[in-house]
Scaffold this active site. Structure first.
Site, PDB file in Angstrom:
ATOM      1  N   HIS A   1       0.660  -1.586  -0.030  1.00  0.00           N
ATOM      2  CA  HIS A   1      -0.229   0.322   0.382  1.00  0.00           C
ATOM      3  C   HIS A   1       0.729   1.289  -0.309  1.00  0.00           C
ATOM      4  CE1 HIS A   1      -3.305  -3.118   0.723  1.00  0.00           C
ATOM      5  NE2 HIS A   1      -3.830  -1.819   1.053  1.00  0.00           N
ATOM      6  N   PRO A   2       0.782   2.452  -0.486  1.00  0.00           N
ATOM      7  CA  PRO A   2       0.624   3.385  -0.327  1.00  0.00           C
ATOM      8  C   PRO A   2       0.878   3.965   0.494  1.00  0.00           C
ATOM      9  CG  PRO A   2      -0.670   3.586  -1.367  1.00  0.00           C
ATOM     10  CD  PRO A   2      -0.450   2.770  -1.208  1.00  0.00           C
TER      11      PRO A   2
ATOM     12  N   PHE B   1       0.921   2.960   7.102  1.00  0.00           N
ATOM     13  CA  PHE B   1      -0.664   3.065   8.003  1.00  0.00           C
ATOM     14  C   PHE B   1      -1.329   2.806   6.712  1.00  0.00           C
ATOM     15  CE2 PHE B   1      -3.613   6.861   8.460  1.00  0.00           C
ATOM     16  CZ  PHE B   1      -4.302   5.634   9.926  1.00  0.00           C
TER      17      PHE B   1
ATOM     18  N   SER C   1      -6.218   4.273  -5.636  1.00  0.00           N
ATOM     19  CA  SER C   1      -5.844   4.789  -5.154  1.00  0.00           C
ATOM     20  C   SER C   1      -6.017   6.271  -4.708  1.00  0.00           C
ATOM     21  CB  SER C   1      -4.020   4.236  -4.261  1.00  0.00           C
ATOM     22  OG  SER C   1      -4.156   3.351  -3.493  1.00  0.00           O
ATOM     23  N   GLN C   2      -5.979   6.109  -6.163  1.00  0.00           N
ATOM     24  CA  GLN C   2      -5.823   7.690  -6.519  1.00  0.00           C
ATOM     25  C   GLN C   2      -7.282   9.018  -5.441  1.00  0.00           C
ATOM     26  OE1 GLN C   2      -3.521   9.919  -7.934  1.00  0.00           O
ATOM     27  NE2 GLN C   2      -4.805  11.514  -8.974  1.00  0.00           N
ATOM     28  N   ARG C   3      -7.922   7.849  -6.080  1.00  0.00           N
ATOM     29  CA  ARG C   3      -9.508   8.190  -6.705  1.00  0.00           C
ATOM     30  C   ARG C   3      -9.757   8.693  -4.621  1.00  0.00           C
ATOM     31  NH1 ARG C   3     -13.172   3.570  -8.396  1.00  0.00           N
ATOM     32  NH2 ARG C   3     -11.180   3.939 -10.150  1.00  0.00           N
ATOM     33  N   GLU C   4      -9.562   7.600  -3.664  1.00  0.00           N
ATOM     34  CA  GLU C   4      -9.759   7.215  -2.645  1.00  0.00           C
ATOM     35  C   GLU C   4      -9.059   8.443  -1.848  1.00  0.00           C
ATOM     36  OE1 GLU C   4     -10.491   2.401  -3.211  1.00  0.00           O
ATOM     37  OE2 GLU C   4      -8.480   3.535  -1.840  1.00  0.00           O
ATOM     38  N   GLN C   5      -8.128   8.741  -2.178  1.00  0.00           N
ATOM     39  CA  GLN C   5      -7.125  10.379  -1.024  1.00  0.00           C
ATOM     40  C   GLN C   5      -7.572  11.312  -1.773  1.00  0.00           C
ATOM     41  OE1 GLN C   5      -3.036   9.095  -0.865  1.00  0.00           O
ATOM     42  NE2 GLN C   5      -3.070   7.391  -0.818  1.00  0.00           N
TER      43      GLN C   5
END
Lengths: 173, 173
Positions: free
Chosen positions: A67-68, A119, A84-88
């Site tokens: 995970h990033p 995290f 991930s981009q969408r979620e962040q």
């Protein structure tokens, strides 16, 4: 997408569609395909979760390490996965002031140094203040408890991604 | 690269370097990092192999399903990983005549239909004729035996990739 379509997929199609339900671990979808046919979306979710639960501890840590960071370099550089981009973005982490970003970067580094994995949090259910608060809180948890918490977040992220792909409401959040 | 350097890597660097020792499964390197420090290259190899052996059967099948076909569409399209590209090229699979390519494609499809995972072979130790012969032979093996054989090939590929990265001779081929 209905379950009949899902159950008719060969493993190549299945991994193309579900390969990032678990971030950067297409192996998990590729393994879950062995369990078809799936009764319903809840059954499919449960198979992903069961695979994670059955991994040895180092495997679960490995999942987390794929995970990033939240609000980290990959968000800046645009090298996150599309999910991930969408979620962040949904958590408002893209528009942070430099001071907030630096604060999160410092906390992320402390967390990685303490636990040996990044995290992980289902970010799209959060805003920047609650991400920082949760990071500060979890930074002080015992390692065994924190591994369980983090794996729970991986499952929540996976359920939300599956629900997006299947056009359903996520179960058991 | 010596073991002191390897053992000093944080998990991000380690996954950057060793993430494709097992094709498209960075999770494996990310998990193996938990086992550091590594005594020597043989110890590092053994940790990768032990992780594969400890997976449930569906996980081992998942590992195989992350591999591309030999002489398949991905080789044509140039979408292989750099390591796979080099290995398939070394086996002479890039310059096949259309008839040879079609023959292998038919055998690959039969193999996938029979076993539910793609035909995996340490290609750089082969030439096109021996790839086709081996595919024809393994197509008729019992499924449980074939899973073991295929996983052995994954380990051989991993040992050769590790040896490339570490600048050593691969052990126990």
């Amino acid at each position: 997408m209905d379950m009949e379509q899902v159950n008719a997929m060969d493993f190549g199609d299945f991994v193309d569609v579900f390969g990032n339900v678990i971030e950067r671990c297409p192996l998990v979808a590729a393994a879950v395909w062995s369990q078809r046919p799936f009764a319903d979306p809840g059954d499919l979710e449960a198979r992903f979760c069961a695979f994670l639960d059955a991994l040895p501890q180092e495997g679960q840590e490995g999942i987390l390490r794929c995970h990033p960071d939240l609000a980290g370099r990959e968000l800046q550089r645009g090298t996150l996965t599309a999910e991930s981009q969408r979620e962040q973005r949904a958590a408002g982490l893209q528009g942070l002031a430099a001071a907030e970003r630096d604060h999160l970067a410092m906390l992320n580094a402390q967390y990685r140094a303490r636990f040996g994995f990044p995290f992980v949090l289902a970010a799209r259910l959060r805003d920047p203040a609650s991400v920082a608060r949760e990071l500060e809180r979890r930074l002080h948890c015992p390692p065994a408890q924190e591994l369980r918490t983090a794996l729970g977040e991986v499952k929540t992220i996976g359920r939300l991604r599956l629900a997006d792909l299947l056009g359903t409401e996520p179960a058991r959040l």
